[in-house]
Design a protein around this motif. Structure first.
Motif, PDB file in Angstrom:
ATOM      1  N   SER A 138       1.760   2.281  -3.498  1.00  0.00           N
ATOM      2  CA  SER A 138       0.630   2.403  -4.424  1.00  0.00           C
ATOM      3  C   SER A 138       0.422   3.811  -4.955  1.00  0.00           C
ATOM      4  O   SER A 138      -0.155   4.004  -6.031  1.00  0.00           O
ATOM      5  CB  SER A 138      -0.659   1.938  -3.734  1.00  0.00           C
ATOM      6  OG  SER A 138      -1.026   2.867  -2.706  1.00  0.00           O
TER       7      SER A 138
ATOM      8  N   VAL B  19       0.821  -1.204   0.000  1.00  0.00           N
ATOM      9  CA  VAL B  19       0.000   0.000   0.000  1.00  0.00           C
ATOM     10  C   VAL B  19       0.860   1.261   0.000  1.00  0.00           C
ATOM     11  O   VAL B  19       0.485   2.284  -0.594  1.00  0.00           O
ATOM     12  CB  VAL B  19      -0.962  -0.002   1.219  1.00  0.00           C
ATOM     13  CG1 VAL B  19      -0.193   0.064   2.537  1.00  0.00           C
ATOM     14  CG2 VAL B  19      -1.946   1.150   1.127  1.00  0.00           C
TER      15      VAL B  19
ATOM     16  N   ASN C  66      -1.638   5.773  -3.666  1.00  0.00           N
ATOM     17  CA  ASN C  66      -3.011   6.111  -3.284  1.00  0.00           C
ATOM     18  C   ASN C  66      -2.989   6.691  -1.869  1.00  0.00           C
ATOM     19  O   ASN C  66      -2.918   5.958  -0.884  1.00  0.00           O
ATOM     20  CB  ASN C  66      -3.894   4.858  -3.346  1.00  0.00           C
ATOM     21  CG  ASN C  66      -5.362   5.178  -3.138  1.00  0.00           C
ATOM     22  OD1 ASN C  66      -5.726   5.999  -2.296  1.00  0.00           O
ATOM     23  ND2 ASN C  66      -6.222   4.505  -3.900  1.00  0.00           N
ATOM     24  N   HIS C  67      -3.036   8.005  -1.784  1.00  0.00           N
ATOM     25  CA  HIS C  67      -2.845   8.667  -0.489  1.00  0.00           C
ATOM     26  C   HIS C  67      -3.978   8.382   0.491  1.00  0.00           C
ATOM     27  O   HIS C  67      -3.742   8.315   1.699  1.00  0.00           O
ATOM     28  CB  HIS C  67      -2.694  10.175  -0.703  1.00  0.00           C
ATOM     29  CG  HIS C  67      -1.487  10.532  -1.517  1.00  0.00           C
ATOM     30  ND1 HIS C  67      -0.209  10.290  -1.075  1.00  0.00           N
ATOM     31  CD2 HIS C  67      -1.369  11.096  -2.748  1.00  0.00           C
ATOM     32  CE1 HIS C  67       0.654  10.697  -1.997  1.00  0.00           C
ATOM     33  NE2 HIS C  67      -0.024  11.177  -3.029  1.00  0.00           N
ATOM     34  N   GLU C  68      -5.169   8.177   0.004  1.00  0.00           N
ATOM     35  CA  GLU C  68      -6.287   7.868   0.894  1.00  0.00           C
ATOM     36  C   GLU C  68      -6.092   6.485   1.524  1.00  0.00           C
ATOM     37  O   GLU C  68      -6.281   6.315   2.742  1.00  0.00           O
ATOM     38  CB  GLU C  68      -7.611   7.909   0.136  1.00  0.00           C
ATOM     39  CG  GLU C  68      -8.816   7.641   1.027  1.00  0.00           C
ATOM     40  CD  GLU C  68     -10.134   7.729   0.279  1.00  0.00           C
ATOM     41  OE1 GLU C  68     -11.167   7.351   0.871  1.00  0.00           O
ATOM     42  OE2 GLU C  68     -10.141   8.165  -0.892  1.00  0.00           O
ATOM     43  N   LYS C  69      -5.708   5.513   0.710  1.00  0.00           N
ATOM     44  CA  LYS C  69      -5.470   4.172   1.234  1.00  0.00           C
ATOM     45  C   LYS C  69      -4.287   4.157   2.197  1.00  0.00           C
ATOM     46  O   LYS C  69      -4.305   3.469   3.222  1.00  0.00           O
ATOM     47  CB  LYS C  69      -5.220   3.194   0.079  1.00  0.00           C
ATOM     48  CG  LYS C  69      -6.472   2.791  -0.676  1.00  0.00           C
ATOM     49  CD  LYS C  69      -6.158   1.704  -1.692  1.00  0.00           C
ATOM     50  CE  LYS C  69      -7.432   1.232  -2.395  1.00  0.00           C
ATOM     51  NZ  LYS C  69      -7.133   0.157  -3.381  1.00  0.00           N
TER      52      LYS C  69
ATOM     53  N   GLU D  66     -10.838  -4.104   8.771  1.00  0.00           N
ATOM     54  CA  GLU D  66     -10.590  -3.917   7.339  1.00  0.00           C
ATOM     55  C   GLU D  66      -9.138  -4.222   6.980  1.00  0.00           C
ATOM     56  O   GLU D  66      -8.847  -4.710   5.880  1.00  0.00           O
ATOM     57  CB  GLU D  66     -10.933  -2.474   6.961  1.00  0.00           C
ATOM     58  CG  GLU D  66     -10.594  -2.086   5.535  1.00  0.00           C
ATOM     59  CD  GLU D  66     -10.769  -0.594   5.310  1.00  0.00           C
ATOM     60  OE1 GLU D  66      -9.979  -0.024   4.533  1.00  0.00           O
ATOM     61  OE2 GLU D  66     -11.682   0.008   5.908  1.00  0.00           O
ATOM     62  N   HIS D  67      -8.232  -3.958   7.923  1.00  0.00           N
ATOM     63  CA  HIS D  67      -6.806  -4.178   7.664  1.00  0.00           C
ATOM     64  C   HIS D  67      -6.274  -5.444   8.317  1.00  0.00           C
ATOM     65  O   HIS D  67      -5.064  -5.607   8.492  1.00  0.00           O
ATOM     66  CB  HIS D  67      -6.013  -2.954   8.138  1.00  0.00           C
ATOM     67  CG  HIS D  67      -6.199  -1.756   7.255  1.00  0.00           C
ATOM     68  ND1 HIS D  67      -7.282  -0.921   7.380  1.00  0.00           N
ATOM     69  CD2 HIS D  67      -5.462  -1.281   6.224  1.00  0.00           C
ATOM     70  CE1 HIS D  67      -7.198   0.031   6.459  1.00  0.00           C
ATOM     71  NE2 HIS D  67      -6.113  -0.166   5.752  1.00  0.00           N
TER      72      HIS D  67
ATOM     73  N   ARG E  81      -5.393   5.533   5.552  1.00  0.00           N
ATOM     74  CA  ARG E  81      -6.202   4.568   6.296  1.00  0.00           C
ATOM     75  C   ARG E  81      -5.329   3.445   6.847  1.00  0.00           C
ATOM     76  O   ARG E  81      -5.520   2.991   7.977  1.00  0.00           O
ATOM     77  CB  ARG E  81      -7.322   3.999   5.403  1.00  0.00           C
ATOM     78  CG  ARG E  81      -8.395   5.021   5.081  1.00  0.00           C
ATOM     79  CD  ARG E  81      -9.511   4.410   4.227  1.00  0.00           C
ATOM     80  NE  ARG E  81     -10.238   3.356   4.925  1.00  0.00           N
ATOM     81  CZ  ARG E  81     -11.180   3.571   5.840  1.00  0.00           C
ATOM     82  NH1 ARG E  81     -11.509   4.806   6.190  1.00  0.00           N
ATOM     83  NH2 ARG E  81     -11.808   2.551   6.409  1.00  0.00           N
ATOM     84  N   TRP E  82      -4.357   2.981   6.054  1.00  0.00           N
ATOM     85  CA  TRP E  82      -3.433   1.945   6.518  1.00  0.00           C
ATOM     86  C   TRP E  82      -2.637   2.444   7.725  1.00  0.00           C
ATOM     87  O   TRP E  82      -2.489   1.737   8.719  1.00  0.00           O
ATOM     88  CB  TRP E  82      -2.495   1.551   5.379  1.00  0.00           C
ATOM     89  CG  TRP E  82      -1.492   0.495   5.760  1.00  0.00           C
ATOM     90  CD1 TRP E  82      -1.646  -0.852   5.694  1.00  0.00           C
ATOM     91  CD2 TRP E  82      -0.174   0.713   6.282  1.00  0.00           C
ATOM     92  NE1 TRP E  82      -0.507  -1.497   6.130  1.00  0.00           N
ATOM     93  CE2 TRP E  82       0.415  -0.555   6.492  1.00  0.00           C
ATOM     94  CE3 TRP E  82       0.575   1.852   6.572  1.00  0.00           C
ATOM     95  CZ2 TRP E  82       1.712  -0.718   6.987  1.00  0.00           C
ATOM     96  CZ3 TRP E  82       1.860   1.707   7.079  1.00  0.00           C
ATOM     97  CH2 TRP E  82       2.415   0.434   7.283  1.00  0.00           C
TER      98      TRP E  82
END
Length: 263
Positions: A206, A203, A208-211, A248-249, A214-215
């Motif tokens: 990736s 992640v 993907n700053h939103e992901k 979720e993680h 959240r991570w």
């Protein structure tokens, strides 16, 4: 003797430290990000030698305790005279295991003012009249006995200075560090992406700053549950949203324990 940067008319955030080990404190105050901020005038750190106010030719600051006992006690006269001569920025704190427990919330609180001062004890401590009539309060950095207050003063100095605007080049650094939200900070990785057989989490690669955000939040929560459940309790426990984020993680939380879900 004292060392300082800036001038009495400057508006820099000021930290003043009274000690018998000026060189020790100066070395830390002149290093790394604190030293750079000090040189740039962002913070004004002044180190004062308590022996400057000693009344005898030996520059004594301690004497035997009344009532007997091991060790020596710092006398009130040099300490009162040094503080009254300098008139440091208040509040003035004595570093002591009996003081208020220092934490990130207190660091932020102190950084919100114009500055403060610290008095470093040595030997068996200071004459009680110093605590009753000279200082404004006491600070403890933990339940451990040190040889003197200098190490504790340096901890307080660095933690507070990092909260002063302009000290950190990246303002987001202080906001994302451990304890900023009552949680431990998430884990960090840098190059190479694979070191030996250990891969950086996908992640983070990736873009993907939103992901990523959240991570990181999930990792921060999981780490705090596992290592500092007292911090979770102080926040009132985990919210339903946080439990969902952990699930979720891939984390299961039962009481004060956190574990990875089985595939």
């Amino acid at each position: 003797m004292s060392s300082q940067t800036g001038s009495p008319g400057t508006e820099s955030f000021r930290i003043e430290i009274f000690t018998i080990f000026v060189d020790l404190v100066e070395a830390m105050a002149s290093a790394s990000v604190i030293g750079r901020s000090r040189a740039d005038g962002v913070i004004d750190i002044r180190v004062h030698d308590l022996r400057m106010a000693a009344a005898d030719r030996h520059r004594s600051v301690d004497d035997a305790p009344y009532g007997g006992g091991a060790g020596m006690v710092m006398m009130p006269q040099p300490l009162f005279d040094a503080v009254e001569r300098i008139r440091p920025r208040r509040p003035l704190f004595y570093l002591s295991p009996a003081g208020r427990r220092f934490d990130q919330a207190m660091a932020v609180e102190l950084a919100s003012g114009a500055g403060f001062s610290m008095l470093c004890g040595r030997y068996e401590g200071v004459d009680e009249r110093v605590c009753e009539h000279l200082v404004d309060g006491e600070i403890s950095v933990g339940d451990a006995v040190l040889a003197g207050g200098e190490a504790a003063a340096l901890v307080v100095m660095e933690a507070v200075a990092r909260c002063v605007p302009g000290v950190l080049s990246n303002a987001a650094s202080a906001a994302e560090e451990s304890f900023s939200d009552g949680l431990l900070e998430y884990p960090h990785y840098t190059r190479p992406a694979k070191f030996r057989d250990w891969q950086v989490p996908e992640v983070l690669l990736s873009g993907n700053h939103e992901k990523i955000a959240r991570w990181r939040r999930a990792q921060s929560l999981a780490r705090t549950v596992a290592r500092r459940p007292d911090l979770i309790a102080a926040r009132g426990g985990l919210s339903d949203t946080e439990l969902e984020l952990l699930a979720e993680h891939g984390f299961d939380v039962v009481g004060d324990a956190v574990s990875r879900q089985k595939p």
